[in-house]
Design an enzyme around this catalytic site. Structure first.
Site, mmCIF file in Angstrom:
data_model
loop_
_atom_site.group_PDB
_atom_site.id
_atom_site.type_symbol
_atom_site.label_atom_id
_atom_site.label_comp_id
_atom_site.label_asym_id
_atom_site.label_seq_id
_atom_site.Cartn_x
_atom_site.Cartn_y
_atom_site.Cartn_z
ATOM 1 N N CYS A 177 9.888 -2.089 18.694
ATOM 2 C CA CYS A 177 8.585 -1.473 18.927
ATOM 3 C C CYS A 177 7.782 -2.155 20.028
ATOM 4 O O CYS A 177 6.679 -1.710 20.355
ATOM 5 C CB CYS A 177 7.787 -1.460 17.639
ATOM 6 S SG CYS A 177 8.686 -0.680 16.281
ATOM 7 N N HIS A 355 3.540 6.179 14.858
ATOM 8 C CA HIS A 355 4.234 5.055 15.503
ATOM 9 C C HIS A 355 5.409 5.578 16.324
ATOM 10 O O HIS A 355 6.425 6.019 15.772
ATOM 11 C CB HIS A 355 4.714 4.070 14.440
ATOM 12 C CG HIS A 355 5.156 2.756 14.991
ATOM 13 N ND1 HIS A 355 5.335 2.513 16.342
ATOM 14 C CD2 HIS A 355 5.477 1.580 14.370
ATOM 15 C CE1 HIS A 355 5.730 1.267 16.519
ATOM 16 N NE2 HIS A 355 5.819 0.686 15.334
ATOM 17 N N PHE A 414 10.478 -5.276 15.358
ATOM 18 C CA PHE A 414 11.503 -5.831 14.483
ATOM 19 C C PHE A 414 12.340 -6.834 15.267
ATOM 20 O O PHE A 414 12.631 -6.634 16.453
ATOM 21 C CB PHE A 414 12.424 -4.730 13.961
ATOM 22 C CG PHE A 414 11.828 -3.876 12.876
ATOM 23 C CD1 PHE A 414 10.604 -4.161 12.309
ATOM 24 C CD2 PHE A 414 12.523 -2.766 12.402
ATOM 25 C CE1 PHE A 414 10.067 -3.369 11.304
ATOM 26 C CE2 PHE A 414 11.999 -1.973 11.392
ATOM 27 C CZ PHE A 414 10.775 -2.269 10.844
#
Length: 426
Positions: A177, A355, A414
């Site tokens: 991300c 997101h 992540f």
């Protein structure tokens, strides 16, 4: 503005150069830019709806931020569309919007001094899912010869370079991300250090498919507020229950400042600092003390010769998950100092867009640029019940006019990847 000691003068004989943002292109669940994107963002509209791209009736999470008003035919010929994943469609669309916004004519530029860095967290996930189904149902001989080039995460940047004949730096940053933000930061340094004069930088993602949603549902990462999609993404709110998966893309035109001034470019702001760190803690969870995110913010400020007290607005990663929002709040207080953090506006665009994974850092960079241009901080919508662990000014529910000189954009991925970009008003 002045750069930190060590950035002054020369690096290996190359004069450090300033970097301007001269064009913006966005494809998002709220619409595109130029277009309705900024208007809907500042009005507090939600782009979250029930999933329509596939039958989600047996999925724990059935909501997403899908792109509704993007016509790929406006940007790519039908024959070429069929050889690209949806995430590449978005990247090319956003790139063309940004180039148009900048007024650049690449036919008049040296192609070897122009490049593209378009990041993606997962690349062509929809292609992978569809081709795996073909393999299982019809056998290996029926898989598409375009499967690999469609799905690999670097292809969006390659296709953008082909479209505009850009022969300078070109590769893809993959940091989950944080991919879009890392891409902009690396592209900024390419210009600052003399490797290029113009860079198209950003991120693209299209994970709203059966495989993508199934994976995140299994992780228990997604909101299950299926009966009220528009209220599901609620960063920093006590009743948050997970993020909302979304798709989109953003490309910024980064340009060496002096040449941008010389050509009369429409300069939006300056991208002045970039910080990148790792938590080295856990595959998916942030470190308990927020150290990695805090260090990324401090590094971005130092890289831009800025101090914490100059920060007016932070566009938070703000995913609407329990741990992210709590730890990011702590990190902001650590980076800016508890007293100044309390005075700083912090909001999460994901409350409205969802997101977009590898595109998030790029779309939210565009938000920072537009906040500086319009002197407006967009809101965090669905902020209804304060959380004692999240005690900053999250610009709740209503956009706010303000004096915005310096913005920080946080992106946390992540793997413990952290990126922060500093944008400055000129």
């Amino acid at each position: 503005m002045g750069y930190p000691e060590g950035d002054k003068g020369r690096l290996r004989g190359i004069q450090m150069r300033r970097v301007a943002v001269t064009g913006i292109g966005v494809v998002s669940p709220l619409g595109s830019f130029p277009g309705p994107f900024w208007e809907r963002l500042t009005s507090g509209s939600s782009g979250i709806r029930r999933i329509e791209r596939f039958d989600c009736s047996n999925y724990g999470s059935q909501i997403s931020g899908e792109i509704k008003d993007f016509d790929v035919n406006d940007y790519i010929a039908p024959k070429e569309q069929r050889r690209m994943d949806r995430y590449s469609h978005f990247a090319i669309g956003a790139a063309k919007m940004a180039v148009r916004d900048s007024g650049l004519d690449f036919g008049a530029e040296d192609p070897c001094r122009c490049g593209a860095l378009i990041g993606s967290g997962v690349g062509g996930l929809e292609t992978l899912s569809a081709q795996h189904a073909i393999l299982m149902n019809r056998g290996p001989g029926r898989c598409s010869p375009f499967m690999i080039p469609e799905m690999i995460a670097n292809m969006a940047g390659g296709l953008v370079a082909i479209e505009f004949k850009l022969k300078g730096p070109n590769y893809s940053v993959v940091s989950a991300c944080a991919s879009g933000a890392h891409s902009i930061g690396v592209a900024m340094h390419c210009i600052r250090h003399g490797q290029a004069d113009i860079m198209l930088a950003g991120g693209a993602e299209s994970p709203v498919c059966d495989l993508g949603v199934a994976g995140f549902v299994s992780m228990k990462a997604l909101s299950r507020r299926n009966d009220e999609p528009e209220r599901a993404s609620r960063p920093f709110d006590k009743d948050r229950d997970g993020f909302v998966i979304a798709e989109g893309a953003c490309v910024l035109i980064l340009e060496e400042y002096e040449r941008a001034v010389k050509r009369g470019a429409p300069i939006v702001c300056e991208v002045s600092g970039f910080g990148a760190t790792c938590d080295a803690f856990h595959m998916t969870a942030p470190s308990d003390d927020g150290d990695g995110a805090a260090r990324a913010m401090k590094l971005a400020l130092a890289d831009g010769g800025l101090n914490a007290e100059s920060v007016s607005y932070v566009n938070a990663h703000g995913t609407s998950t329990e741990l992210n929002d709590k730890i990011e709040t702590l990190a902001i207080k650590t980076a800016l100092g508890a007293e100044h953090a309390k005075k700083t506006m912090v909001s999460s665009s994901k409350s409205m867009t969802g997101h977009t994974l590898g595109a998030a850092g790029a779309i939210e960079s565009a938000v920072c640029c537009l906040a500086i241009r319009h002197q407006v901080a967009p809101p965090t919508i669905n902020y209804e019940t304060p959380d004692p662990d999240c005690d900053l000014d999250y610009v709740p529910n209503t956009a706010r006019e303000a004096d915005i000189g310096v913005c920080l954009n946080n992106s946390l991925g992540f793997g413990g990847h952290n990126a922060c970009l500093a944008f400055r008003r000129l």
